[in-house]
Scaffold this motif. Structure first.
Motif, PDB file in Angstrom:
ATOM      1  N   LEU A 245       0.821  -1.208   0.000  1.00  0.00           N
ATOM      2  CA  LEU A 245       0.000   0.000   0.000  1.00  0.00           C
ATOM      3  C   LEU A 245       0.854   1.257   0.000  1.00  0.00           C
ATOM      4  N   PRO A 246       0.366   2.329  -0.624  1.00  0.00           N
ATOM      5  CA  PRO A 246       1.116   3.599  -0.601  1.00  0.00           C
ATOM      6  C   PRO A 246       1.121   4.181   0.803  1.00  0.00           C
ATOM      7  N   GLU A 247       2.101   4.998   1.095  1.00  0.00           N
ATOM      8  CA  GLU A 247       2.264   5.533   2.439  1.00  0.00           C
ATOM      9  C   GLU A 247       1.321   6.673   2.770  1.00  0.00           C
ATOM     10  N   ASP A 248       0.556   7.150   1.803  1.00  0.00           N
ATOM     11  CA  ASP A 248      -0.288   8.317   2.059  1.00  0.00           C
ATOM     12  C   ASP A 248      -1.603   7.968   2.738  1.00  0.00           C
ATOM     13  N   GLY A 249      -1.760   6.700   3.142  1.00  0.00           N
ATOM     14  CA  GLY A 249      -2.924   6.309   3.919  1.00  0.00           C
ATOM     15  C   GLY A 249      -4.228   6.553   3.209  1.00  0.00           C
ATOM     16  N   GLY A 250      -5.238   6.953   3.985  1.00  0.00           N
ATOM     17  CA  GLY A 250      -6.577   7.121   3.453  1.00  0.00           C
ATOM     18  C   GLY A 250      -6.707   8.217   2.413  1.00  0.00           C
ATOM     19  N   GLY A 251      -5.650   9.001   2.221  1.00  0.00           N
ATOM     20  CA  GLY A 251      -5.678  10.010   1.179  1.00  0.00           C
ATOM     21  C   GLY A 251      -5.668   9.392  -0.201  1.00  0.00           C
ATOM     22  N   SER A 252      -5.407   8.095  -0.275  1.00  0.00           N
ATOM     23  CA  SER A 252      -5.360   7.399  -1.553  1.00  0.00           C
ATOM     24  C   SER A 252      -6.546   6.451  -1.661  1.00  0.00           C
ATOM     25  N   GLU A 253      -7.138   6.393  -2.860  1.00  0.00           N
ATOM     26  CA  GLU A 253      -8.262   5.476  -3.065  1.00  0.00           C
ATOM     27  C   GLU A 253      -7.816   4.024  -2.957  1.00  0.00           C
ATOM     28  N   ASP A 254      -6.512   3.773  -3.074  1.00  0.00           N
ATOM     29  CA  ASP A 254      -6.021   2.401  -2.952  1.00  0.00           C
ATOM     30  C   ASP A 254      -6.368   1.794  -1.594  1.00  0.00           C
ATOM     31  N   TRP A 255      -6.408   2.621  -0.547  1.00  0.00           N
ATOM     32  CA  TRP A 255      -6.709   2.120   0.792  1.00  0.00           C
ATOM     33  C   TRP A 255      -8.167   1.735   0.926  1.00  0.00           C
ATOM     34  N   ASN A 256      -9.014   2.196   0.005  1.00  0.00           N
ATOM     35  CA  ASN A 256     -10.435   1.854   0.020  1.00  0.00           C
ATOM     36  C   ASN A 256     -10.828   1.059  -1.222  1.00  0.00           C
ATOM     37  N   MET A 257      -9.867   0.323  -1.780  1.00  0.00           N
ATOM     38  CA  MET A 257     -10.133  -0.496  -2.959  1.00  0.00           C
ATOM     39  C   MET A 257     -11.223  -1.530  -2.662  1.00  0.00           C
ATOM     40  N   VAL A 258     -11.970  -1.904  -3.684  1.00  0.00           N
ATOM     41  CA  VAL A 258     -13.012  -2.922  -3.536  1.00  0.00           C
ATOM     42  C   VAL A 258     -12.813  -4.001  -4.596  1.00  0.00           C
ATOM     43  N   ASP A 259     -13.335  -5.201  -4.283  1.00  0.00           N
ATOM     44  CA  ASP A 259     -13.272  -6.288  -5.257  1.00  0.00           C
ATOM     45  C   ASP A 259     -14.613  -6.383  -5.986  1.00  0.00           C
TER      46      ASP A 259
END
Length: 200
Positions: free
Chosen positions: A26-40
């Motif tokens: 995961l990127p280090e920017d935490g919840g600022g990135s949509e990657d942290w809220n990715m969905v399947d």
């Protein structure tokens, strides 16, 4: 330009309980990135799978990083619904503490199920105890090397039979014998015996 996140690898790491690998992915920017809220394809987040499998440390890592703990999947299930369905009431308590209280009390899935209504009496009591622990702490308690909240967490883990969480809480104070003693000497006899049996 940021690196591309391997979504499939993130979900696999969570399912297998590999927190170290997930941190690398995961990127280090935490919840600022949509990657942290990715969905399947089921609209489930990483927290859904961590909660369902009882990976408390991953649940906490993701939520602390900004992942939404109340997202619903295609069946209307929140992470708390999946945790409860797989018998992880201890995880439901952690989700409550990390901002999912209102969701646990009122959010229905597509079958009309509300998490709080489905909890065992023991699970409901754990949530009540946590709410009581939020009351002002007496001045005498503030001098302890462990907080009243940590003692409350030990009680919750004992009552929920959540050995993984209990060991994690104790390990956090492994280099502080005084803190361990304070955790052992909790006011509940049930909590005291469970901690002694686990740690000593």
């Amino acid at each position: 330009m940021g690196r591309t996140v391997n979504t499939a690898a993130c979900f696999e790491a969570v399912k297998k309980g590999h927190l170290g690998l997930l941190r690398d992915l995961l990127p280090e920017d935490g919840g600022g990135s949509e990657d942290w809220n990715m969905v399947d394809e089921m609209d489930r987040t990483l927290v859904h799978y961590a909660a369902e499998r009882g990976h408390v440390r991953i649940v906490l890592y993701l939520i602390n990083g900004g992942t939404i703990p109340t997202q619903k999947d295609k069946d209307g299930n929140t992470p708390a619904h999946l945790a409860l369905r797989s018998g992880r009431e201890g995880v439901v308590v952690w989700l409550w503490k990390k901002g999912a209280k209102q969701s646990i009390l009122s959010d229905k899935n597509n079958h009309g199920e509300i998490v709080f209504d489905q909890l065992s009496e023991r699970g409901k009591q754990s949530l009540r105890m946590y709410q009581q622990s939020l009351l002002p702490i007496p001045k005498t308690a503030r001098a302890m090397s462990v907080t009243m909240d940590e003692i409350g967490n030990v009680h919750e883990a004992c009552r929920a039979g959540d050995l993984q969480t209990l060991l994690q809480l104790l390990d956090e104070h492994a280099d502080n014998p005084k803190a361990i003693q304070e955790l052992i000497e909790t006011r509940s006899l049930e909590g005291k015996n469970a901690v002694r049996a686990t740690w000593l």
